[in-house]
Design an enzyme around this catalytic site. Structure first.
Site, PDB file in Angstrom:
ATOM      1  N   ASP A 121     -19.627 -20.709 -78.068  1.00 46.02           N
ATOM      2  CA  ASP A 121     -19.545 -20.080 -76.756  1.00 46.02           C
ATOM      3  C   ASP A 121     -18.878 -21.099 -75.837  1.00 46.02           C
ATOM      4  O   ASP A 121     -18.749 -22.281 -76.184  1.00 46.02           O
ATOM      5  CB  ASP A 121     -20.938 -19.711 -76.259  1.00 46.02           C
ATOM      6  CG  ASP A 121     -20.894 -19.051 -74.895  1.00 46.02           C
ATOM      7  OD1 ASP A 121     -20.021 -18.194 -74.684  1.00 46.02           O
ATOM      8  OD2 ASP A 121     -21.716 -19.410 -74.029  1.00 46.02           O
TER       9      ASP A 121
ATOM     10  N   ASP B 241     -18.781 -21.251 -71.609  1.00 46.27           N
ATOM     11  CA  ASP B 241     -19.568 -21.684 -70.461  1.00 46.27           C
ATOM     12  C   ASP B 241     -21.010 -21.937 -70.876  1.00 46.27           C
ATOM     13  O   ASP B 241     -21.656 -21.087 -71.484  1.00 46.27           O
ATOM     14  CB  ASP B 241     -19.541 -20.620 -69.364  1.00 46.27           C
ATOM     15  CG  ASP B 241     -18.137 -20.363 -68.840  1.00 46.27           C
ATOM     16  OD1 ASP B 241     -17.224 -21.104 -69.220  1.00 46.27           O
ATOM     17  OD2 ASP B 241     -17.967 -19.412 -68.042  1.00 46.27           O
TER      18      ASP B 241
END
Length: 268
Positions: A64, A66
């Site tokens: 992922d 952020d």
């Protein structure tokens, strides 16, 4: 960068020969494996690997973005290149993953596009900044797959992206595209995320799904009001620690190991 209207070929499609190989392989899989489209992705690809060893399948770590590689700024999230701040050790983690033979692939939800806060061109600039900062630690991302959608109708947003979709995590479409593009061996791959949406997508793909305490810290249980939330296989302080575990415990991800059997054993 891979998403709706993303320009340019994927890294796997860098030459006509590779494009031809990919289409030949995918056509064979659809013809040779009954109900290929409905199979669990890991099972379909393992059947292909076992019965027809045409190319060497590679493991990947799906990151992922952020809250894992760069800081989660809160509010509406990262809206421009100047908002990007790498989490300490992120570059080292990506470099270590690739040095160990893993593909490093980002899969990220970008609802800011649907909500009108960021354009696709602006998103490209954000991703370019992430790559630039990682490169300062000699780290390279093999591909970025993003979802620009969000199901809510937001005034002033991009109406064509305000839809329900299969690519927004915990949906798995972007993972399936990456798997097809790169020939990824999901049984030897992992996901690292800070949200339970990441964990849910990883589990649905048959990946080892690892959480980190940065970003949301996998505490976003409110996203699952009507069902039990997914549970990370393990939690780590940050992405550097998570990748170090992947690299030093590669034996549990070698061909022939069953991730689901391991989960059953770990859960008692």
């Amino acid at each position: 960068m891979h998403g709706p209207d993303a320009a340019g070929p994927s890294p796997f499609e860098a030459s006509a020969a590779l494009r031809h190989l990919r289409m030949t392989v995918m056509d064979w899989m659809r013809d040779a494996i009954p109900d290929f489209a409905s199979l669990h992705p890991r099972h379909a690809l393992q059947a292909y690997q076992t019965d027809r060893k045409v190319w060497p399948m590679r493991p990947a770590i799906f990151f992922d973005c952020d809250g894992v590689l760069n800081e989660e700024p809160g509010g509406h999230g990262v809206l421009g290149p100047d908002d990007v701040r790498l989490i300490p050790g992120a570059g080292e983690a990506v470099r270590a993953a690739r040095d160990a033979g893993y593909l490093a692939i980002i899969v990220t939800n970008r609802a800011q596009v649907a909500k009108g806060f960021v354009t696709l061109a602006g998103l490209e600039a954000i991703f370019a900044r992430i790559r630039e900062l990682l490169a300062q630690d000699d780290a390279t991302i093999d591909a970025i797959y993003f979802c620009p959608h969000h199901p809510e109708q937001t005034p002033g947003g991009a109406a064509r992206f305000q839809i329900a979709c299969e690519c927004r995590k915990p949906g798995t479409l972007l993972f399936r595209r990456a798997t097809a593009d790169f020939g990824i061996d999901l049984g030897r791959s992992a996901l690292i995320g800070d949200s339970l949406r990441d964990i849910g997508a990883g589990c649905a793909m048959g990946l080892r799904a690892y959480g980190v305490h940065t970003g949301y810290g996998c505490r976003d249980v409110e996203r699952y009001p009507d069902q039990a939330p997914p549970v990370p296989d393990r939690m780590f302080s940050d992405v550097r620690e998570a990748v170090a575990f992947c690299v030093t415990h590669r034996a549990i991800a070698e061909p022939g190991q069953d991730v689901w059997a391991e989960r059953k054993t770990d859960s008692g």
